[in-house]
Design a protein around this motif. Structure first.
Motif, PDB file in Angstrom:
ATOM      1  N   PHE A   1       0.867  -1.184   0.000  1.00  0.00           N
ATOM      2  CA  PHE A   1       0.000   0.000   0.000  1.00  0.00           C
ATOM      3  C   PHE A   1       0.905   1.235   0.000  1.00  0.00           C
ATOM      4  O   PHE A   1       1.772   1.381   0.853  1.00  0.00           O
ATOM      5  N   GLY A   2       0.690   2.094  -0.986  1.00  0.00           N
ATOM      6  CA  GLY A   2       1.606   3.209  -1.175  1.00  0.00           C
ATOM      7  C   GLY A   2       2.858   2.745  -1.902  1.00  0.00           C
ATOM      8  O   GLY A   2       3.952   3.270  -1.702  1.00  0.00           O
ATOM      9  N   GLY A   3       2.689   1.765  -2.799  1.00  0.00           N
ATOM     10  CA  GLY A   3       3.827   1.187  -3.492  1.00  0.00           C
ATOM     11  C   GLY A   3       4.507   2.112  -4.473  1.00  0.00           C
ATOM     12  O   GLY A   3       5.629   1.850  -4.898  1.00  0.00           O
ATOM     13  N   SER A   4       3.835   3.197  -4.860  1.00  0.00           N
ATOM     14  CA  SER A   4       4.468   4.152  -5.769  1.00  0.00           C
ATOM     15  C   SER A   4       5.074   5.325  -5.012  1.00  0.00           C
ATOM     16  O   SER A   4       5.544   6.287  -5.620  1.00  0.00           O
ATOM     17  N   GLY A   5       5.071   5.231  -3.685  1.00  0.00           N
ATOM     18  CA  GLY A   5       5.697   6.267  -2.870  1.00  0.00           C
ATOM     19  C   GLY A   5       7.189   6.026  -2.738  1.00  0.00           C
ATOM     20  O   GLY A   5       7.759   5.117  -3.353  1.00  0.00           O
ATOM     21  N   TYR A   6       7.831   6.818  -1.900  1.00  0.00           N
ATOM     22  CA  TYR A   6       9.293   6.805  -1.799  1.00  0.00           C
ATOM     23  C   TYR A   6       9.818   5.453  -1.298  1.00  0.00           C
ATOM     24  O   TYR A   6      10.568   4.756  -1.988  1.00  0.00           O
ATOM     25  N   VAL A   7       9.396   5.057  -0.100  1.00  0.00           N
ATOM     26  CA  VAL A   7       9.834   3.765   0.441  1.00  0.00           C
ATOM     27  C   VAL A   7       9.210   2.622  -0.355  1.00  0.00           C
ATOM     28  O   VAL A   7       9.857   1.606  -0.633  1.00  0.00           O
ATOM     29  N   GLY A   8       7.949   2.778  -0.737  1.00  0.00           N
ATOM     30  CA  GLY A   8       7.247   1.720  -1.458  1.00  0.00           C
ATOM     31  C   GLY A   8       7.919   1.340  -2.762  1.00  0.00           C
ATOM     32  O   GLY A   8       7.976   0.160  -3.123  1.00  0.00           O
TER      33      GLY A   8
ATOM     34  N   VAL B   1       4.524  -8.665  -6.797  1.00  0.00           N
ATOM     35  CA  VAL B   1       4.286  -7.383  -6.132  1.00  0.00           C
ATOM     36  C   VAL B   1       3.049  -6.697  -6.688  1.00  0.00           C
ATOM     37  O   VAL B   1       2.911  -6.534  -7.901  1.00  0.00           O
ATOM     38  N   VAL B   2       2.163  -6.289  -5.775  1.00  0.00           N
ATOM     39  CA  VAL B   2       0.970  -5.525  -6.133  1.00  0.00           C
ATOM     40  C   VAL B   2       1.052  -4.185  -5.419  1.00  0.00           C
ATOM     41  O   VAL B   2       1.120  -4.133  -4.186  1.00  0.00           O
ATOM     42  N   SER B   3       1.078  -3.112  -6.181  1.00  0.00           N
ATOM     43  CA  SER B   3       1.148  -1.764  -5.630  1.00  0.00           C
ATOM     44  C   SER B   3      -0.245  -1.140  -5.631  1.00  0.00           C
ATOM     45  O   SER B   3      -0.915  -1.121  -6.668  1.00  0.00           O
ATOM     46  N   VAL B   4      -0.661  -0.628  -4.479  1.00  0.00           N
ATOM     47  CA  VAL B   4      -1.991  -0.032  -4.345  1.00  0.00           C
ATOM     48  C   VAL B   4      -1.861   1.453  -4.051  1.00  0.00           C
ATOM     49  O   VAL B   4      -1.131   1.864  -3.142  1.00  0.00           O
TER      50      VAL B   4
ATOM     51  N   ALA C   1      -0.849   4.058 -14.666  1.00  0.00           N
ATOM     52  CA  ALA C   1       0.139   4.816 -15.441  1.00  0.00           C
ATOM     53  C   ALA C   1       0.834   5.867 -14.577  1.00  0.00           C
ATOM     54  O   ALA C   1       2.060   6.060 -14.669  1.00  0.00           O
ATOM     55  N   GLU C   2       0.067   6.539 -13.728  1.00  0.00           N
ATOM     56  CA  GLU C   2       0.652   7.557 -12.843  1.00  0.00           C
ATOM     57  C   GLU C   2       1.598   6.915 -11.834  1.00  0.00           C
ATOM     58  O   GLU C   2       2.664   7.478 -11.518  1.00  0.00           O
ATOM     59  N   GLN C   3       1.212   5.748 -11.322  1.00  0.00           N
ATOM     60  CA  GLN C   3       2.089   5.045 -10.382  1.00  0.00           C
ATOM     61  C   GLN C   3       3.406   4.655 -11.048  1.00  0.00           C
ATOM     62  O   GLN C   3       4.486   4.849 -10.484  1.00  0.00           O
ATOM     63  N   ALA C   4       3.293   4.109 -12.241  1.00  0.00           N
ATOM     64  CA  ALA C   4       4.496   3.674 -12.957  1.00  0.00           C
ATOM     65  C   ALA C   4       5.421   4.856 -13.238  1.00  0.00           C
ATOM     66  O   ALA C   4       6.651   4.747 -13.097  1.00  0.00           O
ATOM     67  N   ASP C   5       4.853   5.981 -13.615  1.00  0.00           N
ATOM     68  CA  ASP C   5       5.657   7.174 -13.896  1.00  0.00           C
ATOM     69  C   ASP C   5       6.336   7.688 -12.625  1.00  0.00           C
ATOM     70  O   ASP C   5       7.507   8.101 -12.653  1.00  0.00           O
TER      71      ASP C   5
ATOM     72  N   CYS D   1       2.874   1.526   3.492  1.00  0.00           N
ATOM     73  CA  CYS D   1       3.656   2.767   3.498  1.00  0.00           C
ATOM     74  C   CYS D   1       2.732   3.973   3.388  1.00  0.00           C
ATOM     75  O   CYS D   1       3.198   5.093   3.153  1.00  0.00           O
ATOM     76  N   ILE D   2       1.442   3.739   3.528  1.00  0.00           N
ATOM     77  CA  ILE D   2       0.466   4.814   3.319  1.00  0.00           C
ATOM     78  C   ILE D   2       0.493   5.805   4.475  1.00  0.00           C
ATOM     79  O   ILE D   2       0.520   5.420   5.647  1.00  0.00           O
ATOM     80  N   GLY D   3       0.456   7.056   4.133  1.00  0.00           N
ATOM     81  CA  GLY D   3       0.397   8.093   5.157  1.00  0.00           C
ATOM     82  C   GLY D   3       0.426   9.473   4.519  1.00  0.00           C
ATOM     83  O   GLY D   3       0.791   9.631   3.351  1.00  0.00           O
ATOM     84  N   ILE D   4       0.023  10.452   5.294  1.00  0.00           N
ATOM     85  CA  ILE D   4       0.049  11.852   4.863  1.00  0.00           C
ATOM     86  C   ILE D   4       1.252  12.521   5.514  1.00  0.00           C
ATOM     87  O   ILE D   4       1.445  12.420   6.731  1.00  0.00           O
ATOM     88  N   ALA D   5       2.070  13.180   4.725  1.00  0.00           N
ATOM     89  CA  ALA D   5       3.267  13.841   5.247  1.00  0.00           C
ATOM     90  C   ALA D   5       2.885  14.977   6.192  1.00  0.00           C
ATOM     91  O   ALA D   5       1.791  15.555   6.075  1.00  0.00           O
TER      92      ALA D   5
END
Length: 279
Positions: free
Chosen positions: A75-82, A96-99, A105-109, A147-151
Motif C-alpha cells: 500500500f503506497g507502493g508508488s511512494g518513496y519507500v514503497g 508485487v501488487v502496488s496499491v 500509469a501515474e504510479q508507474a511514472d 507505506c500509506i500516510g500523509i506527510a
C-alpha cells in the motif's frame, strides 16, 4: 514447503475394489474405471486437505503455495519507500501488487522518477484504501507492507495516517494475510516539538501502530525518524537538529525482511533500522 506437502501427501489411496468370490476367467486384473475415478477423487481431496493444513500451519495462503511466488501487497507502493521496497521484492522473486489512489500509469511514472528507471513486473492497482473494498486485492497475499500516510503539514493528517491503516490492518487480518509490515514514527521524533506543530500527524501514527499491534502481534513495525531524500519535487519538513537521517534503501530492506518472514517486532529509530537492514 514442497517437502512438507510431499510428506503430507497420501501414498496408498489407490486400493482395489473389494470383490466377492473368485474373479471370472479372462477378466482384467486392473480396477474398473469407476473404482479408479473414485480413488483418484479421494486422493485429490486428501491432497488438497493436506496442502490446506500445511498452509494453515505455516501461515501461508494456498494461493501463494500454488503460484510458487509469494504475493506481497504494498500500500503506497508508488511512494518513496514503497518504490524501493517493490524493487527489492521483485529481485527476491515475489509477486508485487502496488496499491494507490493514482492510476496505474501515474504510479508507474512516479516509480520511474523515484528509481531513475521503469520498474517492470509490478501490478499497479488504483484503489482508495480509506474507502474501497480491500478484499479483492488482498486475496491470496502472503504479506502486506503499508507505506500509506500523509506527510506532516498535509491535509487530514490524523485519519490519513491513522484510520486508513487501521482499516488496512483489519482487512488484512480478515483476509488471513500472514505477514504485516507498517511504517510508523520514531519515538524520538514523536516526542520532539513536532507533536506541537503536527499533532494530528503524531496521533494518527500512534493510532495506526496500536491497531497493527492488536491485529498482528507478530507484525514488523518500523519506526523511522527522518528518511534521507524524497520523491522528486516533494518538499519535506526538516527533522529536529542533530537527528541523522536514515537511507531509504535501509528502510525498504528492513520492510522486505519483515514481509518475507525474516523479521518481526518493533524497530524504533533510524539507528536501529540501519542495523536491522544490515543483517
Amino acid at each position: 514447503m514442497l517437502a512438507l506437502l510431499l510428506a503430507l501427501e497420501p501414498t496408498a489411496l489407490l486400493l482395489p475394489t473389494p470383490m466377492s468370490g473368485r474373479r471370472a476367467v479372462g477378466a482384467s486384473s486392473s480396477p474398473s474405471r469407476s473404482s479408479r475415478v473414485t480413488a483418484l477423487d479421494r486422493r485429490q481431496a486428501v491432497t488438497s486437505a493436506a496442502a490446506a493444513a500445511a498452509a494453515a500451519t505455516l501461515g501461508v495462503s494456498t494461493a501463494a503455495i500454488a503460484d510458487g511466488k509469494p504475493k506481497v501487497v504494498v500500500f503506497g507502493g508508488s511512494g518513496y519507500v514503497g518504490a524501493y521496497a517493490s524493487r527489492l521484492l521483485l529481485g527476491k522473486g515475489a509477486q508485487v501488487v502496488s496499491v494507490s489512489r493514482k492510476t496505474p500509469a501515474e504510479q508507474a511514472d512516479k516509480v520511474k522518477a523515484i528509481l531513475g528507471a521503469p520498474l517492470a513486473g509490478v501490478e499497479y492497482v488504483q484503489l482508495d484504501a480509506s474507502t474501497g473494498d480491500l478484499s479483492g486485492v488482498l486475496g491470496g497475499a502472503a504479506a502486506v507492507i503499508s507505506c500509506i500516510g500523509i506527510a506532516p503539514g498535509g491535509a487530514n493528517m490524523r485519519d490519513g495516517n491513522g484510520l486508513v491503516n487501521v482499516k488496512i490492518a483489519a482487512a488484512s487480518k480478515l483476509a488471513a494475510v500472514p505477514k504485516f509490515v507498517y511504517l510508523g514514527l520514531a519515538s524520538e521524533l514523536a516526542s520532539s516539538p513536532i507533536k506541537f506543530v503536527f499533532g494530528d500527524y503524531v496521533k494518527g501514527k500512534a493510532e495506526a501502530e496500536a491497531a497493527v499491534g492488536k491485529d498482528y502481534p507478530s507484525a514488523l513495525v518500523l519506526k523511522p525518524g527522518i528518511i534521507a531524500g524524497g520523491p522528486p519535487g516533494e518538499v519535506r519538513p526538516p527533522g529536529p537538529p542533530g537527528m541523522a537521517p536514515v537511507a531509504v534503501e535501509d528502510v525498504a530492506r528492513a520492510a522486505v525482511a519483515g514481509a518475507l518472514g525474516n523479521a518481526a517486532g518493533t524497530v524504533d529509530g533510524n539507528t536501529a533500522i540501519a542495523a536491522a537492514a544490515a543483517k
